[in-house]
Design a protein around this motif. Structure first.
Motif, short mmCIF file in Angstrom:
data_model
loop_
_atom_site.label_atom_id
_atom_site.label_comp_id
_atom_site.label_asym_id
_atom_site.label_seq_id
_atom_site.Cartn_x
_atom_site.Cartn_y
_atom_site.Cartn_z
N UNK A 211 0.83 -1.21 0.00
CA UNK A 211 0.00 0.00 0.00
C UNK A 211 0.85 1.25 0.00
N UNK A 212 1.98 1.22 0.71
CA UNK A 212 2.86 2.41 0.73
C UNK A 212 3.51 2.65 -0.62
N UNK A 213 3.92 1.60 -1.31
CA UNK A 213 4.46 1.82 -2.66
C UNK A 213 3.39 2.39 -3.58
N UNK A 214 2.15 1.92 -3.42
CA UNK A 214 1.06 2.45 -4.25
C UNK A 214 0.86 3.94 -3.96
N UNK A 215 0.91 4.32 -2.69
CA UNK A 215 0.78 5.74 -2.33
C UNK A 215 1.89 6.58 -2.93
N UNK A 216 3.08 6.02 -3.03
CA UNK A 216 4.22 6.74 -3.59
C UNK A 216 4.18 6.82 -5.11
N UNK A 217 3.30 6.04 -5.73
CA UNK A 217 3.26 5.99 -7.18
C UNK A 217 4.33 5.08 -7.76
N UNK A 218 4.84 4.17 -6.94
CA UNK A 218 5.85 3.21 -7.39
C UNK A 218 5.14 1.92 -7.80
N UNK A 219 5.35 1.49 -9.04
CA UNK A 219 4.70 0.27 -9.53
C UNK A 219 5.26 -0.95 -8.81
N UNK A 220 4.37 -1.77 -8.29
CA UNK A 220 4.78 -3.01 -7.62
C UNK A 220 3.63 -4.00 -7.77
N UNK A 221 3.89 -5.12 -8.43
CA UNK A 221 2.84 -6.12 -8.61
C UNK A 221 2.48 -6.71 -7.24
N UNK A 222 1.29 -7.27 -7.10
CA UNK A 222 0.84 -7.74 -5.78
C UNK A 222 1.49 -9.06 -5.36
N UNK A 223 2.72 -8.98 -4.90
CA UNK A 223 3.44 -10.16 -4.44
C UNK A 223 2.62 -10.90 -3.40
N UNK A 224 2.53 -12.22 -3.53
CA UNK A 224 1.61 -13.00 -2.69
C UNK A 224 2.29 -14.12 -1.92
N UNK A 225 3.64 -14.09 -1.82
CA UNK A 225 4.31 -15.15 -1.09
C UNK A 225 5.68 -14.72 -0.61
N UNK A 226 6.33 -15.59 0.16
CA UNK A 226 7.64 -15.33 0.77
C UNK A 226 7.52 -14.09 1.67
N UNK A 227 8.60 -13.30 1.81
CA UNK A 227 8.48 -12.02 2.52
C UNK A 227 9.23 -10.93 1.78
N UNK A 228 8.93 -10.85 0.46
CA UNK A 228 9.57 -9.86 -0.40
C UNK A 228 8.53 -9.12 -1.25
N UNK A 229 8.79 -7.83 -1.45
CA UNK A 229 8.14 -7.06 -2.51
C UNK A 229 9.21 -6.79 -3.57
N UNK A 230 8.76 -6.61 -4.82
CA UNK A 230 9.72 -6.45 -5.92
C UNK A 230 9.26 -5.27 -6.80
N UNK A 231 9.34 -4.05 -6.23
CA UNK A 231 8.86 -2.88 -6.98
C UNK A 231 9.81 -2.48 -8.10
N UNK A 232 9.26 -1.72 -9.05
CA UNK A 232 10.11 -1.12 -10.07
C UNK A 232 10.95 -0.04 -9.42
N UNK A 233 12.17 0.11 -9.90
CA UNK A 233 13.05 1.15 -9.38
C UNK A 233 12.60 2.53 -9.89
N UNK A 234 12.55 3.53 -9.01
CA UNK A 234 12.21 4.89 -9.47
C UNK A 234 13.25 5.47 -10.42
N UNK A 235 14.46 4.94 -10.40
CA UNK A 235 15.51 5.37 -11.33
C UNK A 235 15.72 4.29 -12.37
N UNK A 236 16.26 4.68 -13.52
CA UNK A 236 16.55 3.70 -14.56
C UNK A 236 17.55 2.66 -14.10
N UNK A 237 18.55 3.09 -13.34
CA UNK A 237 19.58 2.19 -12.83
C UNK A 237 19.25 1.84 -11.39
#
Length: 381
Positions: free
Chosen positions: A302-328
């Motif tokens: 929810x916090x990444x969504x509030x920031x406007x950072x794309x992150x698919x709804x990870x549904x397992x383990x204990x990791x989120x895998x958002x897109x980086x706000x920078x190209x690198x």
């Protein structure tokens, strides 16, 4: 004199995860969202069993395959929890962590020159394991638009029909992706059609939040061609006790045990006593930890969504895998660490398909998570 390092070792770079840990260790006021390790302690009953075994002087080797009562407990547990049927005597091998089991499978079942198709992005040891065994790595990239799930089309496009072995991990490290039984059916079909051996790392099986975990080995025609890996590190918070297990038909576990008995001899004895008790009495603690991870997962997403950072709804383990706000992503992660004291891991550390993403672990307290997410928001804004 200088040592002539083996070429297969020279070909493997240092772990990208370790570099960020080493940077973080040199700094103060760091919140680490990079560690793939529970922040809980092992259940008290399991710790008491370990202590009691030491007090009773139970410090000798066990059987190479592990204590028979532990293998019987594992057999009963996976049958009840996942519908997996494995004989305790000759189809289960207790190892020094799931990582040793994976290494044994590579060395026992992969010949030099064999092609190993590795689903990417992936845990950092899968590609080196193939190289150390003399295998040729074939990347099978998964995509964010597919929620990093493996598809028949991805296997086909990568040329995996020519592979000998397929390595996959669901729930996935680093992405947090999961796959339902229905979603695994086309993967199983591909493996059967092209006669692939499957290595299925299911160490995060108990940390599946939105549906029940399905092992690919339970699908038609898959048990006889699959090696399943699991253990006590993640769900039971027993990382330091180094205990895992591999399950497969007898010819595979016998070959793996042949290597195991010359290298490790047996898994740690004290840890085996802790594991027996964990399987017998600690389901409530596992459920409690899982519920807390899920609470944190929902917060981070929810916090990444509030920031406007794309992150698919990870549904397992204990990791989120958002897109980086920078190209690198590597530059972003290093700058975030230096300027805001938050450690995350760039997706490139996990191979093909990880570029442009960050692995964010929520295996840390909610207070630190809130502070870390506030620092990330400040940094990217």
């Amino acid at each position: 004199m200088t040592f002539d390092i083996a070429d297969r070792v020279e070909r493997v770079p240092p772990s990208g995860i370790r570099r960020f840990f080493e940077l973080a260790e040199e700094m103060d006021d760091i919140i680490s969202l990079g560690v793939g390790e529970p922040d809980f302690s092992a259940p008290w009953a399991a710790r008491e069993a370990a202590i009691a075994s030491l007090e009773q002087g139970k410090t000798s080797y066990t059987a190479n395959r592990g204590r028979s009562d532990l293998r019987e407990a594992i057999s009963a547990h996976v049958a009840d929890r996942y519908g997996l049927e494995y004989e305790a005597d000759d189809e289960i091998l207790v190892t020094a962590g799931a990582s040793e089991g994976i290494d044994l499978a590579y060395r026992a079942l992969v010949d030099p020159g064999d092609t190993v198709a590795v689903v990417q992005p992936c845990y950092v040891s899968y590609v080196p394991g193939s190289i150390f065994s003399g295998g040729n790595v074939l990347d099978v990239p998964t995509k964010a638009e597919d929620e990093f799930k493996l598809t028949y089309e991805a296997l086909q496009a990568s040329g995996a029909e020519d592979a000998d072995v397929l390595v996959l991990c669901y729930p996935n490290n680093p992405t947090g992706a999961t796959m339902t039984g229905e979603e695994l059916k086309p993967v199983a079909e591909f493996a059967r059609e092209h006669d692939l051996v499957v290595f299925s790392d299911e160490i995060y099986a108990d940390l599946t939040y939105e549906h029940e975990h399905t092992s690919i080995a339970t699908l038609p025609g898959m048990r006889e061609r699959t090696v399943v890996f699991n253990g006590f590190s993640k769900a039971y918070a027993m990382t330091g006790l180094r205990l895992g297990y591999a399950m497969a038909p007898p010819e595979a576990t016998t070959a793996m045990n042949r290597i195991h008995q010359y290298t490790m001899l047996s898994a740690p004895t004290t840890a085996q006593y802790a594991a027996i008790e964990a399987l017998r009495t600690c389901d409530d603690e596992v459920a409690s930890m899982k519920a807390e991870y899920n609470r944190r997962r929902n917060f981070v997403l929810s916090r990444f969504e509030e920031m406007g950072v794309d992150c698919f709804p990870a549904a397992g383990a204990f990791y989120a895998f958002p897109e980086s706000p920078w190209d690198d992503a590597g530059e972003f992660a290093e700058a975030l660490l230096q300027e805001e004291g938050v450690a995350v891991v760039p997706g490139t550390a996990f191979g093909t398909g990880g570029e442009g993403h960050l692995r964010v672990s929520y295996a840390t307290g909610l207070g630190d998570l809130k502070e870390a997410m506030a620092r990330i928001e400040k940094f990217i804004s």
